[in-house]
Design an enzyme around this catalytic site. Structure first.
Site, PDB file in Angstrom:
ATOM      1  N   SER A 116       0.826  -1.203   0.000  1.00  0.00           N
ATOM      2  CA  SER A 116       0.000   0.000   0.000  1.00  0.00           C
ATOM      3  C   SER A 116       0.860   1.252   0.000  1.00  0.00           C
ATOM      4  O   SER A 116       1.906   1.326   0.658  1.00  0.00           O
ATOM      5  CB  SER A 116      -0.906   0.005   1.231  1.00  0.00           C
ATOM      6  OG  SER A 116      -1.598   1.235   1.353  1.00  0.00           O
ATOM      7  N   TYR A 138      -2.024   5.721  -5.169  1.00  0.00           N
ATOM      8  CA  TYR A 138      -3.032   6.763  -5.314  1.00  0.00           C
ATOM      9  C   TYR A 138      -2.362   7.888  -6.113  1.00  0.00           C
ATOM     10  O   TYR A 138      -1.480   8.578  -5.560  1.00  0.00           O
ATOM     11  CB  TYR A 138      -3.466   7.328  -3.960  1.00  0.00           C
ATOM     12  CG  TYR A 138      -4.274   6.411  -3.099  1.00  0.00           C
ATOM     13  CD1 TYR A 138      -5.619   6.162  -3.379  1.00  0.00           C
ATOM     14  CD2 TYR A 138      -3.714   5.809  -1.976  1.00  0.00           C
ATOM     15  CE1 TYR A 138      -6.374   5.323  -2.560  1.00  0.00           C
ATOM     16  CE2 TYR A 138      -4.459   4.984  -1.146  1.00  0.00           C
ATOM     17  CZ  TYR A 138      -5.792   4.745  -1.449  1.00  0.00           C
ATOM     18  OH  TYR A 138      -6.537   3.929  -0.641  1.00  0.00           O
ATOM     19  N   THR A 164      -5.102   2.838  -7.927  1.00  0.00           N
ATOM     20  CA  THR A 164      -6.457   2.937  -7.382  1.00  0.00           C
ATOM     21  C   THR A 164      -7.203   4.053  -8.100  1.00  0.00           C
ATOM     22  O   THR A 164      -6.777   5.208  -8.087  1.00  0.00           O
ATOM     23  CB  THR A 164      -6.407   3.193  -5.872  1.00  0.00           C
ATOM     24  OG1 THR A 164      -5.800   2.066  -5.227  1.00  0.00           O
ATOM     25  CG2 THR A 164      -7.802   3.400  -5.309  1.00  0.00           C
ATOM     26  N   LYS A 228      -7.246  -0.586 -10.197  1.00  0.00           N
ATOM     27  CA  LYS A 228      -7.976  -1.138  -9.053  1.00  0.00           C
ATOM     28  C   LYS A 228      -9.196  -0.274  -8.776  1.00  0.00           C
ATOM     29  O   LYS A 228      -9.078   0.927  -8.523  1.00  0.00           O
ATOM     30  CB  LYS A 228      -7.066  -1.171  -7.828  1.00  0.00           C
ATOM     31  CG  LYS A 228      -7.742  -1.678  -6.553  1.00  0.00           C
ATOM     32  CD  LYS A 228      -6.759  -1.643  -5.394  1.00  0.00           C
ATOM     33  CE  LYS A 228      -7.363  -2.192  -4.120  1.00  0.00           C
ATOM     34  NZ  LYS A 228      -8.430  -1.324  -3.577  1.00  0.00           N
ATOM     35  N   HIS A 252     -13.160  -1.171  -3.088  1.00  0.00           N
ATOM     36  CA  HIS A 252     -12.366  -0.636  -1.978  1.00  0.00           C
ATOM     37  C   HIS A 252     -12.800  -1.258  -0.654  1.00  0.00           C
ATOM     38  O   HIS A 252     -12.739  -0.626   0.412  1.00  0.00           O
ATOM     39  CB  HIS A 252     -12.494   0.886  -1.915  1.00  0.00           C
ATOM     40  CG  HIS A 252     -11.229   1.598  -1.543  1.00  0.00           C
ATOM     41  ND1 HIS A 252     -10.473   2.290  -2.452  1.00  0.00           N
ATOM     42  CD2 HIS A 252     -10.564   1.728  -0.358  1.00  0.00           C
ATOM     43  CE1 HIS A 252      -9.430   2.825  -1.851  1.00  0.00           C
ATOM     44  NE2 HIS A 252      -9.456   2.490  -0.570  1.00  0.00           N
TER      45      HIS A 252
END
Length: 358
Positions: A116, A138, A164, A228, A252
């Site tokens: 992450s 992100y 994402t 994603k 999510h």
């Protein structure tokens, strides 16, 4: 019967529900709610698991399943089973070793961990644990900083970028608001958000994120790019048209748009839109080997698990995460045999029936 949330176990957990109960007993209630909770009324959190309860297997018989092989290849990595570790934030809330322990377990189990962007250990330390890693991104409004994060992930040895795309703004997570949990405890930061000066930036959502940014990322990196957060088949078709390397059917974990479709319910239409032109992965609600089997039969190339990994981490560090992966491997292996299959290639939609609830 599922154990009550606070119940202590007499022995090792036999399934992920028991492991969750043990983790809840050990974790600070604020941190448990952060990991377990979702947006709004948490309809989508519940829907992800409920979608699997509406699917039943229609097994084949007399198939000679003595030689089973769960291994699969995904974007150049040969892994032990079609189960990956999903990107989840703040592992040091669950265990002091944090994401390093998670990576060690993934390496031992022979599967991929998706790191992450909100990890509480730096990607370089996570990579040192060994095993294949992908990196979740992100995209930030600051393009130069975004590019620097991508270069850092590349230098650490990550072999794919998981972008994402379902988070133009933050979801409203009422459990966290109720607790006033709006920042990490002292001593913990999002280590992958450090800039060149050493300052830790706040992760920002970008409401301007669009397909042009994906094209920009393709210019920034040679890594495979997966998107994603794809639920709509039209977006899956656009992903193919824009040359991405894979899509991850994800909502999510129910943490962004409450009321979003369960991922398993979205999967068949996405698979049809992609038409075999790139891998389709799925996360959300996977708790048993039979769940993995159902997702694969409906067209997923592999699945990812998030919350169960955090439960294992809270209970036993790297050994607890390994327990999660071992439980899923053994359960999938058994389910394959009982369904009349020897491996992922044997799984097709005719093995799954959908039964309406109520």
């Amino acid at each position: 019967m599922r154990p009550s949330p606070g119940a202590a176990l007499d022995g090792p957990a036999l399934n992920l529900a028991e492991l969750a109960a043990d983790a809840r007993r050990r974790l600070d209630p604020v941190h448990w709610d952060f990991f377990a909770g979702g947006a709004g009324e948490e309809r989508t959190v519940r829907a992800n698991e409920a979608a699997f309860t509406r699917r039943y297997l229609v097994p084949r018989v007399l198939r000679d399943v003595r030689r089973r092989d769960l291994r699969t290849s995904l974007l150049g990595s040969r892994i032990s089973m079609p189960v990956l570790i999903a990107p989840t934030a703040f592992h040091r809330l669950a265990h002091p070793a944090g994401e390093v322990a998670t990576a060690r377990a993934a390496a031992e189990a022979g599967t991929i961990m998706v790191v992450s962007m909100a990890a509480t250990r730096p990607v370089e330390e996570i990579a040192a644990a060994g095993g294949p890693l992908w990196f979740q991104l992100y995209p930030q409004p600051d393009l130069d900083f975004t590019a620097s994060v991508v270069r850092r992930a590349e230098a650490a040895g990550c072999t794919a970028l998981v972008v994402t795309v379902d988070s133009p703004v933050f979801g409203r997570r009422e459990r966290d608001l109720r607790h006033g949990f709006v920042d990490l405890p002292p001593g913990l930061v999002c280590e992958n958000m450090r800039d060149a000066s050493g300052r830790v930036r706040a992760i920002g959502m970008d409401a301007g994120l669009d397909w042009a940014r994906i094209a920009w990322l393709r210019e920034v990196t040679t890594l495979p790019i997966l998107l994603k957060g794809v639920l709509h088949p039209a977006d899956a078709a656009l992903a193919v048209a824009h040359g991405v390397d894979g899509v991850l059917v994800s909502n999510h974990g129910g943490r962004q748009l409450d009321g979003a479709l369960a991922t398993l319910d979205a999967l068949p239409a996405v698979v049809a839109a992609v038409a075999g032109r790139l891998p389709v992965l799925l996360d959300g609600g996977v708790r048993r080997g039979a769940d993995v089997l159902v997702a694969l039969a409906l067209g997923a190339t592999a699945v990812l698990v998030g919350r169960p990994v955090l439960w294992g981490l809270a209970v036993g560090g790297a050994a607890g995460v390994r327990q999660v992966l071992d439980l899923l491997h053994a359960d999938l292996n058994r389910a394959l045999a009982l369904a009349g299959a020897t491996g992922p290639a044997d799984l097709h939609a005719d093995l799954v029936a959908t039964v309406a609830c109520g």
